[in-house]
Design a protein around this motif. Structure first.
Motif, PDB file in Angstrom:
ATOM      1  N   ARG A  19     -10.516  29.467 -29.302  1.00  0.00           N
ATOM      2  CA  ARG A  19     -10.615  30.880 -28.970  1.00  0.00           C
ATOM      3  C   ARG A  19     -12.087  31.270 -28.765  1.00  0.00           C
ATOM      4  N   HIS A  26     -12.043  33.841 -20.839  1.00  0.00           N
ATOM      5  CA  HIS A  26     -10.838  34.661 -20.821  1.00  0.00           C
ATOM      6  C   HIS A  26     -11.147  36.074 -20.334  1.00  0.00           C
ATOM      7  N   TYR A 117      -2.799  25.145 -24.639  1.00  0.00           N
ATOM      8  CA  TYR A 117      -3.315  26.303 -25.387  1.00  0.00           C
ATOM      9  C   TYR A 117      -3.509  27.494 -24.445  1.00  0.00           C
TER      10      TYR A 117
HETATM   11  C1  HEM Z   1      -4.700  39.439 -16.334  1.00  0.00           C
HETATM   12  C2  HEM Z   1      -4.925  39.970 -17.330  1.00  0.00           C
HETATM   13  C3  HEM Z   1      -4.890  39.495 -18.771  1.00  0.00           C
HETATM   14  C4  HEM Z   1      -4.841  40.292 -19.836  1.00  0.00           C
HETATM   15  C5  HEM Z   1      -4.804  41.817 -19.826  1.00  0.00           C
HETATM   16  C6  HEM Z   1      -4.856  39.445 -21.016  1.00  0.00           C
HETATM   17  C7  HEM Z   1      -4.793  39.937 -22.297  1.00  0.00           C
HETATM   18  C8  HEM Z   1      -4.706  39.152 -23.427  1.00  0.00           C
HETATM   19  C9  HEM Z   1      -4.494  39.655 -24.767  1.00  0.00           C
HETATM   20  C10 HEM Z   1      -4.356  41.128 -25.150  1.00  0.00           C
HETATM   21  C11 HEM Z   1      -4.463  38.589 -25.613  1.00  0.00           C
HETATM   22  C12 HEM Z   1      -4.270  38.604 -27.137  1.00  0.00           C
HETATM   23  C13 HEM Z   1      -5.607  38.662 -27.787  1.00  0.00           C
HETATM   24  C14 HEM Z   1      -5.464  38.566 -29.301  1.00  0.00           C
HETATM   25  O1  HEM Z   1      -4.391  38.822 -29.825  1.00  0.00           O
HETATM   26  O2  HEM Z   1      -6.454  38.207 -29.905  1.00  0.00           O
HETATM   27  C15 HEM Z   1      -4.668  37.424 -24.800  1.00  0.00           C
HETATM   28  C16 HEM Z   1      -4.737  36.168 -25.321  1.00  0.00           C
HETATM   29  C17 HEM Z   1      -4.884  35.071 -24.530  1.00  0.00           C
HETATM   30  N1  HEM Z   1      -4.899  35.032 -23.141  1.00  0.00           N
HETATM   31 FE1  HEM Z   1      -4.977  36.573 -21.905  1.00  0.00          FE
HETATM   32  N2  HEM Z   1      -4.897  38.149 -20.662  1.00  0.00           N
HETATM   33  C18 HEM Z   1      -4.903  38.127 -19.293  1.00  0.00           C
HETATM   34  C19 HEM Z   1      -4.892  37.015 -18.501  1.00  0.00           C
HETATM   35  C20 HEM Z   1      -4.904  35.753 -18.989  1.00  0.00           C
HETATM   36  C21 HEM Z   1      -4.807  34.576 -18.151  1.00  0.00           C
HETATM   37  C22 HEM Z   1      -4.661  34.597 -16.620  1.00  0.00           C
HETATM   38  C23 HEM Z   1      -4.859  33.499 -18.991  1.00  0.00           C
HETATM   39  C24 HEM Z   1      -4.816  32.027 -18.675  1.00  0.00           C
HETATM   40  C25 HEM Z   1      -4.208  31.536 -17.630  1.00  0.00           C
HETATM   41  C26 HEM Z   1      -4.977  34.006 -20.362  1.00  0.00           C
HETATM   42  C27 HEM Z   1      -5.040  33.219 -21.485  1.00  0.00           C
HETATM   43  C28 HEM Z   1      -5.041  33.715 -22.767  1.00  0.00           C
HETATM   44  C29 HEM Z   1      -5.136  32.880 -23.972  1.00  0.00           C
HETATM   45  C30 HEM Z   1      -5.318  31.381 -24.022  1.00  0.00           C
HETATM   46  C31 HEM Z   1      -5.028  33.725 -25.063  1.00  0.00           C
HETATM   47  C32 HEM Z   1      -5.023  33.348 -26.569  1.00  0.00           C
HETATM   48  C33 HEM Z   1      -6.368  33.531 -27.184  1.00  0.00           C
HETATM   49  C34 HEM Z   1      -6.218  33.237 -28.697  1.00  0.00           C
HETATM   50  O3  HEM Z   1      -5.772  34.120 -29.393  1.00  0.00           O
HETATM   51  O4  HEM Z   1      -6.556  32.099 -29.102  1.00  0.00           O
HETATM   52  N3  HEM Z   1      -4.997  35.384 -20.323  1.00  0.00           N
HETATM   53  N4  HEM Z   1      -4.795  37.790 -23.479  1.00  0.00           N
END
Ligand code: HEM
Length: 199
Positions: A19, A26, A117
């Protein structure tokens, strides 16, 4: 056994390190996707679906990998490629046939943990994207199936995945390769978004 191997002595969990290592990537990707206005209309949403399709076409073999399936819970049940394909058909989008630029080829299982992941983590943000998709009249039953949360709940489904990922025993440069896999995955999706929405 070499107990002084640096990998096992690093502080915090593997997922925490992933993370931290990918937080900037991200945020950049999140901003880049939203700058593409994927929910402005069906045409732009179909471009977003093509990004998701190309990404999941690359990670799908990892979800079907027997060895990884023994390490990570319900890996086969977490596949989203078929759902994305159905979503593309729902919004009359084209199913991408050609391999995208920068296709990573076959991903080794250890690096694959990093790619998984990223793919599994992306379902957390999908909760926000689903709300936007609903404004286009789409839903988990039509056009936004792949953004649906797991019946057990996104949070619990994610924690089951992360706790298993933290338990995977790795040796040598395993930790570095998992982190490199996650970084490659974010970089690949970022490139797909640039190709789809124009740089
Ligand atoms: C397009 C808009 C996107 C939004 C609004 C978004 C929003 C978020 C949110 C709110 C979380 C949770 C954060 C938390 O609970 O700490 C998250 C986690 C994550 N997102 Fe996104 N995301 C987006 C796109 C993406 C894309 C395109 C990918 C990968 C292809 C991605 C990969 C991840 C990963 C790997 C996590 C987990 C991080 C962790 O907690 O270890 N996200 N995202």
């Amino acid at each position: 056994m070499d107990v002084s191997s640096p990998d096992t002595d690093e502080p915090g969990s593997r997922v925490k390190r992933l993370r931290q290592a990918t937080a900037a990537a991200h945020d950049q990707l999140d901003r880049r996707v939203m700058a593409g206005r994927p929910f402005a209309d069906f045409k732009r949403y179909a471009l977003f679906l093509q990004v998701q399709y190309r990404f999941h076409a690359v990670v799908d073999p990892l979800y079907r990998d027997g060895a990884l399936g023994h390490l990570l819970p319900d890996l086969d049940g977490r596949r989203r490629l078929a759902l994305i394909k159905q979503d593309l058909l729902d919004v009359a989008g084209l199913i991408p046939g050609d391999a995208p630029q920068g296709h990573p080829g076959t991903i080794d299982p250890t690096g694959g943990l990093g790619w998984l992941y990223v793919a599994e983590g992306s379902s957390l943000g999908a909760a926000i994207l689903l709300k936007e998709a609903r404004k286009l009249g789409l839903s988990e039953a039509h056009g936004a199936r792949h953004l649906a949360g797991h019946p057990d709940g996104r949070g619990l489904h994610w924690r089951q995945f992360t706790s298993a990922l933290d338990q995977v025993a790795l040796t040598g440069d395993g930790e570095r390769r998992v982190a490199a896999g996650a970084t490659e995955a974010f970089r690949f999706v970022h490139r797909l978004v640039g190709d789809a929405f124009g740089d």
